[in-house]
Design a protein around this motif. Sequence first.
Motif, mmCIF file in Angstrom:
data_model
loop_
_atom_site.group_PDB
_atom_site.id
_atom_site.type_symbol
_atom_site.label_atom_id
_atom_site.label_comp_id
_atom_site.label_asym_id
_atom_site.label_seq_id
_atom_site.Cartn_x
_atom_site.Cartn_y
_atom_site.Cartn_z
ATOM 1 N N LEU A 42 0.804 -1.219 0.000
ATOM 2 C CA LEU A 42 0.000 0.000 0.000
ATOM 3 C C LEU A 42 0.838 1.271 0.000
ATOM 4 O O LEU A 42 0.295 2.366 0.172
ATOM 5 C CB LEU A 42 -0.916 -0.004 1.236
ATOM 6 C CG LEU A 42 -1.812 -1.232 1.367
ATOM 7 C CD1 LEU A 42 -2.516 -1.236 2.727
ATOM 8 C CD2 LEU A 42 -2.847 -1.268 0.252
ATOM 9 N N LEU A 43 2.123 1.124 -0.221
ATOM 10 C CA LEU A 43 3.079 2.227 -0.057
ATOM 11 C C LEU A 43 2.632 3.611 -0.525
ATOM 12 O O LEU A 43 2.673 4.560 0.257
ATOM 13 C CB LEU A 43 4.406 1.857 -0.725
ATOM 14 C CG LEU A 43 5.647 2.561 -0.206
ATOM 15 C CD1 LEU A 43 5.994 2.086 1.184
ATOM 16 C CD2 LEU A 43 6.824 2.330 -1.139
ATOM 17 N N PRO A 44 2.209 3.774 -1.777
ATOM 18 C CA PRO A 44 1.911 5.147 -2.230
ATOM 19 C C PRO A 44 0.723 5.776 -1.508
ATOM 20 O O PRO A 44 0.623 7.002 -1.458
ATOM 21 C CB PRO A 44 1.581 4.994 -3.711
ATOM 22 C CG PRO A 44 1.813 3.584 -4.067
ATOM 23 C CD PRO A 44 1.948 2.793 -2.824
ATOM 24 N N TRP A 45 -0.163 4.946 -0.955
ATOM 25 C CA TRP A 45 -1.390 5.483 -0.348
ATOM 26 C C TRP A 45 -1.290 5.664 1.148
ATOM 27 O O TRP A 45 -2.187 6.218 1.778
ATOM 28 C CB TRP A 45 -2.577 4.564 -0.697
ATOM 29 C CG TRP A 45 -2.699 4.393 -2.174
ATOM 30 C CD1 TRP A 45 -3.099 5.342 -3.077
ATOM 31 C CD2 TRP A 45 -2.377 3.230 -2.932
ATOM 32 N NE1 TRP A 45 -3.046 4.821 -4.349
ATOM 33 C CE2 TRP A 45 -2.615 3.527 -4.291
ATOM 34 C CE3 TRP A 45 -1.914 1.947 -2.611
ATOM 35 C CZ2 TRP A 45 -2.399 2.611 -5.317
ATOM 36 C CZ3 TRP A 45 -1.702 1.027 -3.628
ATOM 37 C CH2 TRP A 45 -1.945 1.375 -4.959
ATOM 38 N N LEU A 46 -0.187 5.219 1.756
ATOM 39 C CA LEU A 46 -0.049 5.342 3.199
ATOM 40 C C LEU A 46 0.473 6.727 3.538
ATOM 41 O O LEU A 46 1.412 7.215 2.916
ATOM 42 C CB LEU A 46 0.908 4.268 3.731
ATOM 43 C CG LEU A 46 0.448 2.830 3.523
ATOM 44 C CD1 LEU A 46 1.552 1.863 3.915
ATOM 45 C CD2 LEU A 46 -0.815 2.545 4.325
ATOM 46 N N PRO A 47 -0.134 7.394 4.510
ATOM 47 C CA PRO A 47 0.320 8.745 4.871
ATOM 48 C C PRO A 47 1.730 8.743 5.430
ATOM 49 O O PRO A 47 2.139 7.803 6.106
ATOM 50 C CB PRO A 47 -0.692 9.184 5.944
ATOM 51 C CG PRO A 47 -1.410 7.963 6.370
ATOM 52 C CD PRO A 47 -1.314 6.954 5.287
ATOM 53 N N GLY A 48 2.453 9.825 5.143
ATOM 54 C CA GLY A 48 3.823 9.945 5.627
ATOM 55 C C GLY A 48 4.810 9.726 4.504
ATOM 56 O O GLY A 48 4.483 9.133 3.483
ATOM 57 N N ARG A 49 6.025 10.217 4.676
ATOM 58 C CA ARG A 49 7.052 9.987 3.660
ATOM 59 C C ARG A 49 8.057 8.961 4.133
ATOM 60 O O ARG A 49 8.502 8.123 3.353
ATOM 61 C CB ARG A 49 7.800 11.295 3.366
ATOM 62 C CG ARG A 49 6.979 12.235 2.559
ATOM 63 C CD ARG A 49 7.511 13.647 2.710
ATOM 64 N NE ARG A 49 6.805 14.535 1.810
ATOM 65 C CZ ARG A 49 7.317 14.948 0.657
ATOM 66 N NH1 ARG A 49 8.512 14.576 0.296
ATOM 67 N NH2 ARG A 49 6.613 15.735 -0.118
ATOM 68 N N ALA A 50 8.434 9.056 5.417
ATOM 69 C CA ALA A 50 9.336 8.061 5.975
ATOM 70 C C ALA A 50 8.601 6.727 6.000
ATOM 71 O O ALA A 50 7.414 6.663 6.308
ATOM 72 C CB ALA A 50 9.742 8.474 7.385
ATOM 73 N N PHE A 51 9.318 5.649 5.674
ATOM 74 C CA PHE A 51 8.664 4.336 5.592
ATOM 75 C C PHE A 51 8.168 3.870 6.963
ATOM 76 O O PHE A 51 7.130 3.214 7.056
ATOM 77 C CB PHE A 51 9.616 3.303 4.992
ATOM 78 C CG PHE A 51 9.737 3.372 3.493
ATOM 79 C CD1 PHE A 51 9.518 4.560 2.801
ATOM 80 C CD2 PHE A 51 10.067 2.240 2.756
ATOM 81 C CE1 PHE A 51 9.633 4.622 1.420
ATOM 82 C CE2 PHE A 51 10.192 2.288 1.364
ATOM 83 C CZ PHE A 51 9.969 3.483 0.699
ATOM 84 N N SER A 52 8.908 4.193 8.018
ATOM 85 C CA SER A 52 8.466 3.764 9.339
ATOM 86 C C SER A 52 7.165 4.479 9.709
ATOM 87 O O SER A 52 6.308 3.908 10.383
ATOM 88 C CB SER A 52 9.536 4.015 10.398
ATOM 89 O OG SER A 52 9.987 5.348 10.347
ATOM 90 N N VAL A 53 6.979 5.694 9.248
ATOM 91 C CA VAL A 53 5.724 6.408 9.494
ATOM 92 C C VAL A 53 4.599 5.779 8.680
ATOM 93 O O VAL A 53 3.501 5.560 9.180
ATOM 94 C CB VAL A 53 5.869 7.910 9.147
ATOM 95 C CG1 VAL A 53 4.528 8.617 9.216
ATOM 96 C CG2 VAL A 53 6.871 8.574 10.087
ATOM 97 N N LYS A 54 4.894 5.457 7.440
ATOM 98 C CA LYS A 54 3.885 4.790 6.600
ATOM 99 C C LYS A 54 3.404 3.501 7.249
ATOM 100 O O LYS A 54 2.235 3.145 7.161
ATOM 101 C CB LYS A 54 4.459 4.489 5.209
ATOM 102 C CG LYS A 54 4.573 5.703 4.288
ATOM 103 C CD LYS A 54 5.120 5.297 2.914
ATOM 104 C CE LYS A 54 5.332 6.473 1.989
ATOM 105 N NZ LYS A 54 4.105 6.903 1.294
ATOM 106 N N SER A 55 4.312 2.764 7.901
ATOM 107 C CA SER A 55 3.941 1.484 8.511
ATOM 108 C C SER A 55 2.973 1.633 9.658
ATOM 109 O O SER A 55 2.327 0.664 10.050
ATOM 110 C CB SER A 55 5.173 0.782 9.073
ATOM 111 O OG SER A 55 6.153 0.687 8.114
ATOM 112 N N LEU A 56 2.886 2.836 10.242
ATOM 113 C CA LEU A 56 2.037 3.001 11.417
ATOM 114 C C LEU A 56 0.572 2.786 11.076
ATOM 115 O O LEU A 56 -0.199 2.311 11.916
ATOM 116 C CB LEU A 56 2.241 4.386 12.037
ATOM 117 C CG LEU A 56 3.622 4.608 12.670
ATOM 118 C CD1 LEU A 56 3.730 6.023 13.227
ATOM 119 C CD2 LEU A 56 3.874 3.589 13.777
ATOM 120 N N THR A 57 0.177 3.138 9.855
ATOM 121 C CA THR A 57 -1.234 2.963 9.497
ATOM 122 C C THR A 57 -1.622 1.480 9.470
ATOM 123 O O THR A 57 -2.524 1.071 10.214
ATOM 124 C CB THR A 57 -1.559 3.674 8.177
ATOM 125 O OG1 THR A 57 -1.242 5.052 8.295
ATOM 126 C CG2 THR A 57 -3.020 3.520 7.819
#
Lengths: 357, 113
Positions: A254-269
């Motif tokens: 889901l990378l492009p649709w997850l909020p945040g730019r840092a990958f660890s932030v994206k993973s929080l969702t």
Amino acid sequence: MTGLPRLDQPFVTGSVETREGRVPQVSSSWTQADYLGTFKARWGIGRMHYMVDPGLYALGQPDEKSPVLVTANYKMSFDRLRKALPGRNAWILVLDTKGINVWCAAGKGTFGTDELVARIGSSGLERIVSHREVILPQLSAPGVAAHQVRKLSSFKALFGPIRAEDLPAYLDNGMKATAEMRSKSFTAWERFVLIPVELVDALKAAVMIAPVLLILSGLLGPAGFWPNVLNQGLFAVQALLTAILAGAVLTPLLLPWLPGRAFSVKSLTPGLVCALWLLLWRWGDGGKTGGLLEMIGWGLVILSVSAYLGMNFTGASTYTSLSGVKKEMRWSLPLQIGSGVIGLVLWVVSMLVDQGV
Amino acid sequence: MGQLIYLKDVVTLALNEEKCAGCGTCEVVCPHNVFRLNNGKVAIVDRDACMECGACATNCPTEAITVQSGVGCAQALINSALGRSSSSCCCVIEPKKPGAQETAIQNPKSGCC
């Protein structure tokens, strides 16, 4: 550096006689073994030893005017190149990149100017083709200085498209690439095929960690050893697997649709969503639950493990910079470690408190 | 890629316009459209899209471009912090192979495949 690649390699379908000797011949078709090999490599099985001999190969029936296409000796790189050229005749010059793919080898320097120049020399390419051009995959550019190749060998290095699939159009258009051919994408499919290796690595770690969690729960839990293992222990393992699902599977997908730019932030969702789903299930489980402390504890651990795994995906991505990864790690890793430790402590406390200790 | 941008304002990419000969090779090799050739010189038009792969610096004949490149692998950075450098783990920071490239790359390269 020896001369010709071995003729008895399983994917070699014949040979072509040249002034330099018998050059192994390959086709653009894949056998079942080729498909299986690609599948296994994608799952991390044997991928560090999935190689072909470096040197010159003939695709179809090339002559002295046929183009020379350069690739790495990672078999997947080689296979994908030849598969993209059905019905074409070309020379394929395979460099010794120690079985690593083009882009990574270029970054490391093994798909480099020196290796290319040396391989041009040792293959006797000068005596096989009448032209003086070799076509490089665009992603080899970090390792190959085209202007140096010109100086050090008698050949001019051209940069072809990024994807082998665009080679037919490139060749037919007189060695011209469109802007699109020169842009690296990171599509859903491209992200999808990277997941198995990440997943296997995470599961290998989980296999080591799970017994520790089970034993801890057995010893520290409120009831007897085995009832604890089946209750708190099993739940701990479920939480671990949930974190792996969120960080190693859902984050890449889901990378492009997850909020945040840092990958660890994206993973929080996905981490949060999966954690809530698991905790709701645990809460509804009646008498089995360890209460609020256990849930908060594992919620924190799921978030931190998920963030760690997501951050790790930067290494497999096509657009993160080393400077960016360093910056992300500087603040994210301490937070991951900190919240993970706090989460585990809360879990341990939740089991001890239950016992009235 | 259109929407996928990593962190802002962080890359070490630098262009010395005086040295630029306008050959445009950087624009050809860059996988993320960072450069545009304009009036005989190249310009950085999308700095935050740069992933520090080093293709541009390697291929600049006048060394007008510098960047600290390396494969951006979090695992390699962690391993190096832990003091690991063995070959059993591919993700290590290796010193750049001597003569492997003629570029203005300064840092040791990450060995993550």
